[in-house]
Design a protein around this motif. Structure first.
Motif, short mmCIF file in Angstrom:
data_model
loop_
_atom_site.label_atom_id
_atom_site.label_comp_id
_atom_site.label_asym_id
_atom_site.label_seq_id
_atom_site.Cartn_x
_atom_site.Cartn_y
_atom_site.Cartn_z
N LEU A 211 -41.54 -49.86 -71.48
CA LEU A 211 -40.91 -51.15 -71.74
C LEU A 211 -40.94 -52.04 -70.51
N ASP A 212 -41.29 -53.32 -70.71
CA ASP A 212 -41.30 -54.37 -69.67
C ASP A 212 -42.32 -54.12 -68.56
N THR A 213 -43.26 -53.19 -68.77
CA THR A 213 -44.23 -52.85 -67.72
C THR A 213 -45.66 -53.15 -68.20
N PRO A 214 -46.36 -54.12 -67.58
CA PRO A 214 -47.75 -54.38 -67.97
C PRO A 214 -48.63 -53.17 -67.68
N THR A 215 -49.41 -52.74 -68.65
CA THR A 215 -50.34 -51.64 -68.48
C THR A 215 -51.75 -52.21 -68.58
#
Length: 458
Positions: free
Chosen positions: A256-260
């Motif tokens: 969640l909320d983390t660009p991959t």
């Protein structure tokens, strides 16, 4: 007009067929090229601006007419790998001519734009066996999972024909390490996808290029400063590119909320997201314009591992797929009413598009809440494409069709299963779709733009 032969071609007799000869006016109506290796144009007023043939060589050959027979008229013959418009390989130094390097057993499309009357004589000459593997247009066949060792000398480049079982990353592992360590003497690995839509990607022995599922030509270059030849095994990196077709459950899920980020390449990326708590969530794809964002479900089923022990297997379920396309803004899909522990499949499909390079890597991201402010599904793309399937017929509507766009249908392994070209000014197009039940991608290739959508065939 008589075509002048390339010096490479064997001297032979070009027998022009009778005036009443067949030809296609579109890729779909193409007929086999005349067996006499010649096509005669008695009167330009009697033929369309372009005519179409098919040609399937029985050996690896150079095929075509000499370049520049009439510089004022320019090139008149094109050979394509498929009706997507991807041109066949040409011999190094002959790009832009009417001469092509063709591989045995492949069916090619030939387009001729007649600008003068006379015989269009197309001659062929076989490749010398010593050329195999030395040139990208004459690669050395290499079966997937063969495990065969290949050798490339310092400063040398060799080319291989490789069929990737799924979208993945190419590896060139040293044989001394039992296929576990990259060959550091390999300074460049180039992958060219030769099934439509095409594309290319470049990597090194440490970080190989990315490829689509299907046939690819792989070029391996060893550094000129290497002290010895490189012996390696060419394969795909199963652990780096875990996806729906390959150990999906072992992939690293989205946080969640983390660009991959994912490779800025012609590539399909599959991820999953485990819902941490009940609520609404928005899925975001920041990628090249035209890239698809697809959101579906994940089924957990019983399976067994390589030792026969029971294990849980994740499977992508696209029954209720949601699709958005990256346009001027990121593609966004908002889902409401998700429950804790629910597993969502998240996919990025870059069918024939590429981004802006390492300075702006694409990424997938999940945020809490409905960021769009609209219930259910949101597609920030301005997409005009509508695709419906009824009774084995695919009906496509798009503003891009008016420019004579091609419509292509791909399965989930990026293999083309159907295609057609719209007439100029068309608002819709119907295609026969004889395929197995499943999920497919519809792509409209317009002039300088494209639109994509997923369809479910029941």
């Amino acid at each position: 007009m008589k075509k002048i032969l390339l010096p490479l071609f064997a001297v032979g007799m070009c027998v022009a067929p009778a005036f009443a000869q067949d030809y296609g006016t579109t890729p779909e109506t193409a007929v086999p090229f005349p067996t006499g290796m010649g096509w005669f144009v008695p009167d330009l007023s009697a033929v369309p601006s372009e005519v179409w043939f098919t040609y399937t060589p029985t050996a690896n050959v150079m095929w075509g007419a000499a370049p520049g027979n009439n510089p004022t008229l320019g090139k008149q013959v094109w050979v394509y790998l498929c009706d997507g418009g991807q041109e066949a390989f040409q011999r190094d130094g002959s790009e832009g001519t009417d001469s092509y390097a063709l591989l045995s057993g492949r069916k090619y499309l030939v387009k001729i734009t007649p600008k003068e009357t006379g015989s269009y004589c197309m001659f062929s000459t076989p490749f010398p066996p010593a050329w195999e593997g030395m040139y990208k247009y004459y690669p050395m066949p290499l079966p997937a999972y063969s495990g065969e060792a290949r050798t490339v000398q310092p400063g040398e480049t060799k080319w291989f024909l490789y069929e990737a079982p799924y979208a993945s990353q190419i590896t060139t592992n040293t044989t001394a390490s039992f296929g576990m360590a990259p060959d550091m003497n390999i300074e460049k690995v180039e992958a060219i996808h030769i099934e439509c839509p095409g594309g290319s990607s470049v990597g090194t022995g440490m970080m190989g290029p990315y490829v689509k599922a299907g046939m690819n030509v792989i070029g391996v270059t060893v550094s000129s400063t290497a002290t010895e030849a490189s012996q390696f095994q060419l394969s795909v990196n199963a652990m780096v590119t875990l996806n729906c077709a390959n150990n999906f459950s072992r992939s690293v899920g989205l946080v969640l909320d983390t660009p991959t980020s994912y490779p800025d390449s012609y590539y399909t990326v599959d991820k999953y997201f485990t819902v941490p708590e009940d609520g609404d969530y928005t899925f975001i794809n920041h990628g090249a314009k035209g890239t698809l964002l697809n959101v579906g479900d994940v089924k957990v089923v019983d399976g067994i591992d390589g030792l026969g022990n029971p294990k849980k297997i994740y499977e992508c379920d696209w029954t209720n797929i949601k699709t958005a396309t990256v346009g001027e803004n990121d593609a966004m899909i908002a889902l409401t009413g998700l429950t804790k522990g629910q597993i969502i499949a998240v996919q990025s499909d870059a069918f024939g598009v590429i981004g802006e390079g390492p300075a702006n890597l694409p990424y997938l991201k999940v945020v809490k809440g409905n960021q769009s402010g609209i219930a259910d599904v949101v597609a920030e793309d301005g997409n005009t494409l509508k695709a419906t399937v009824v009774g084995g017929k695919l009906n496509v509507e798009s503003v891009l069709l008016a420019s004579g766009a091609e419509v292509a249908v791909y399965d989930m392994l990026a293999r083309k299963v159907a295609s057609a070209v719209a007439a100029d000014g068309a608002a819709s197009l119907e295609i026969n779709l004889d395929v197995n039940p499943g999920v497919y991608v519809v792509v409209v290739y317009g002039k300088g733009n494209s639109e994509s959508a997923k369809i479910a065939v029941k």
